[in-house]
Write a protein that holds these residues in place. Structure first.
Motif, PDB file in Angstrom:
ATOM      1  N   LYS A 144       1.047  -7.269   4.594  1.00 27.61           N
ATOM      2  CA  LYS A 144       0.360  -5.968   4.617  1.00 27.61           C
ATOM      3  C   LYS A 144      -1.085  -6.067   4.139  1.00 27.61           C
ATOM      4  CE  LYS A 144       4.083  -2.633   4.216  1.00 27.61           C
ATOM      5  NZ  LYS A 144       4.626  -1.488   3.498  1.00 27.61           N
ATOM      6  N   ALA A 145      -1.335  -6.954   3.207  1.00 28.51           N
ATOM      7  CA  ALA A 145      -2.684  -7.103   2.658  1.00 28.51           C
ATOM      8  C   ALA A 145      -3.698  -7.477   3.746  1.00 28.51           C
ATOM      9  CB  ALA A 145      -2.699  -8.162   1.558  1.00 28.51           C
ATOM     10  N   LYS A 160       3.616   5.719   6.300  1.00 30.25           N
ATOM     11  CA  LYS A 160       4.879   6.160   5.720  1.00 30.25           C
ATOM     12  C   LYS A 160       5.171   7.600   6.141  1.00 30.25           C
ATOM     13  CE  LYS A 160       4.299   3.367   1.569  1.00 30.25           C
ATOM     14  NZ  LYS A 160       3.914   3.416   0.150  1.00 30.25           N
ATOM     15  N   ILE A 166      -6.668  10.824   5.069  1.00 30.19           N
ATOM     16  CA  ILE A 166      -6.974   9.585   4.350  1.00 30.19           C
ATOM     17  C   ILE A 166      -8.476   9.348   4.401  1.00 30.19           C
ATOM     18  CG2 ILE A 166      -6.624   7.087   4.392  1.00 30.19           C
ATOM     19  CD1 ILE A 166      -3.796   7.817   5.591  1.00 30.19           C
ATOM     20  N   GLU A 182      -8.587   1.767   0.925  1.00 31.47           N
ATOM     21  CA  GLU A 182      -7.570   1.484  -0.089  1.00 31.47           C
ATOM     22  C   GLU A 182      -6.431   2.497  -0.059  1.00 31.47           C
ATOM     23  OE1 GLU A 182      -7.254  -1.424  -1.631  1.00 31.47           O
ATOM     24  OE2 GLU A 182      -9.036  -1.893  -0.444  1.00 31.47           O
ATOM     25  N   SER A 183      -6.755   3.766   0.126  1.00 30.10           N
ATOM     26  CA  SER A 183      -5.679   4.766   0.212  1.00 30.10           C
ATOM     27  C   SER A 183      -4.884   4.588   1.506  1.00 30.10           C
ATOM     28  CB  SER A 183      -6.221   6.183   0.088  1.00 30.10           C
ATOM     29  OG  SER A 183      -7.084   6.502   1.140  1.00 30.10           O
ATOM     30  N   LYS A 209      -4.253   1.671   2.968  1.00 29.89           N
ATOM     31  CA  LYS A 209      -3.371   0.512   2.764  1.00 29.89           C
ATOM     32  C   LYS A 209      -2.104   0.893   1.992  1.00 29.89           C
ATOM     33  CE  LYS A 209      -6.872  -3.108   3.035  1.00 29.89           C
ATOM     34  NZ  LYS A 209      -7.551  -4.198   2.308  1.00 29.89           N
ATOM     35  N   ARG A 210      -2.216   1.829   1.066  1.00 27.86           N
ATOM     36  CA  ARG A 210      -1.042   2.284   0.301  1.00 27.86           C
ATOM     37  C   ARG A 210      -0.077   3.098   1.167  1.00 27.86           C
ATOM     38  NH1 ARG A 210      -5.149   2.997  -3.531  1.00 27.86           N
ATOM     39  NH2 ARG A 210      -5.301   5.213  -3.087  1.00 27.86           N
ATOM     40  N   GLU A 211      -0.562   3.615   2.275  1.00 27.32           N
ATOM     41  CA  GLU A 211       0.249   4.464   3.149  1.00 27.32           C
ATOM     42  C   GLU A 211       0.909   3.715   4.308  1.00 27.32           C
ATOM     43  OE1 GLU A 211       1.029   7.738   2.751  1.00 27.32           O
ATOM     44  OE2 GLU A 211       0.056   7.571   0.809  1.00 27.32           O
ATOM     45  N   ASP A 214       3.446   1.871   6.586  1.00 27.07           N
ATOM     46  CA  ASP A 214       4.900   1.752   6.545  1.00 27.07           C
ATOM     47  C   ASP A 214       5.268   0.282   6.771  1.00 27.07           C
ATOM     48  OD1 ASP A 214       4.833   1.248   9.298  1.00 27.07           O
ATOM     49  OD2 ASP A 214       5.961   3.039   9.857  1.00 27.07           O
TER      50      ASP A 214
END
Length: 153
Positions: free
Chosen positions: A39-40, A73, A83, A87-88, A90-92, A94
Motif C-alpha cells: 500500500k505504501a 474503504k 479527501i 496522506e489522508s 493513503k489512510r483511506e 481499501d
C-alpha cells in the motif's frame, strides 16, 4: 522501454483491439510490478503507471482516455468530506490496489463517469499530471455500505 512500460502498452493495445475496455477490463498496478503490492507504493506507483499510459495514448495518437482509480474503504454512512491531501488518501485505501482503465474518447459513458464524481479542484495541484481528480461514492444495496472511489481521468 522497461518491463513495466511494456506491460502497460501491451494491456492497452489488447483491450483497445478486442474492445474489452467497454467491459471495464482493468489493469491493477500490482500486476505491473511486484513493488506495487505494498500500500505504501500504491499512490506513487499508480501515478507512474497512469502517466506512462497517457504517454502511450498520446504518442500513438489513439482517441482514448486513461483513468486511474483508487478504491477506498467503504463506510456505513455518506461522508460529505472530500479527501484533501495524499496522506489522508493513503489512510483511506481499501484492500484492492489501484487500477488503470481506458475508454474511447467518444464513448457516451465517459462524460457520465465524470459527472458522477465530485471534481476535486484543490487536490494535488500539479501541472505535470494530465487529468482531473474526482471523488465518487455510491450506496451498495448488497452489503448496505457506501462504496467510495477516487479517480484521475
Amino acid at each position: 522501454m522497461n518491463e513495466k512500460n511494456i506491460m502497460i502498452k501491451s494491456w492497452l493495445l489488447k483491450v483497445i483491439d478486442d474492445g474489452s475496455w467497454e467491459k471495464y477490463n482493468d489493469l491493477h498496478i500490482d500486476q505491473i510490478d511486484n513493488a506495487f503490492e505494498k500500500k505504501a507504493h500504491w499512490f506513487e506507483g499508480g501515478l507512474k503507471c497512469y502517466e506512462y499510459a497517457v504517454f502511450i495514448i498520446k504518442e500513438l495518437e489513439l482517441p482514448y482516455t486513461i483513468e486511474l482509480a483508487f478504491s477506498l474503504k467503504s463506510k456505513k454512512i455518506v461522508k460529505n468530506y472530500i479527501i484533501k491531501d495524499i496522506e489522508s488518501l493513503k489512510r483511506e485505501f481499501d484492500s484492492s490496489p489501484p487500477s488503470l482503465y481506458v475508454f474511447h474518447d467518444e464513448w457516451a459513458n465517459l462524460e457520465e463517469i465524470k459527472k458522477k464524481g465530485t471534481k476535486l479542484e484543490d487536490f494535488m495541484n500539479c501541472n505535470k499530471i494530465l487529468g482531473n481528480w474526482y471523488y465518487y461514492q455510491l450506496f451498495d444495496e448488497r452489503d448496505r455500505e457506501i462504496r467510495r472511489v477516487l479517480y484521475l481521468i
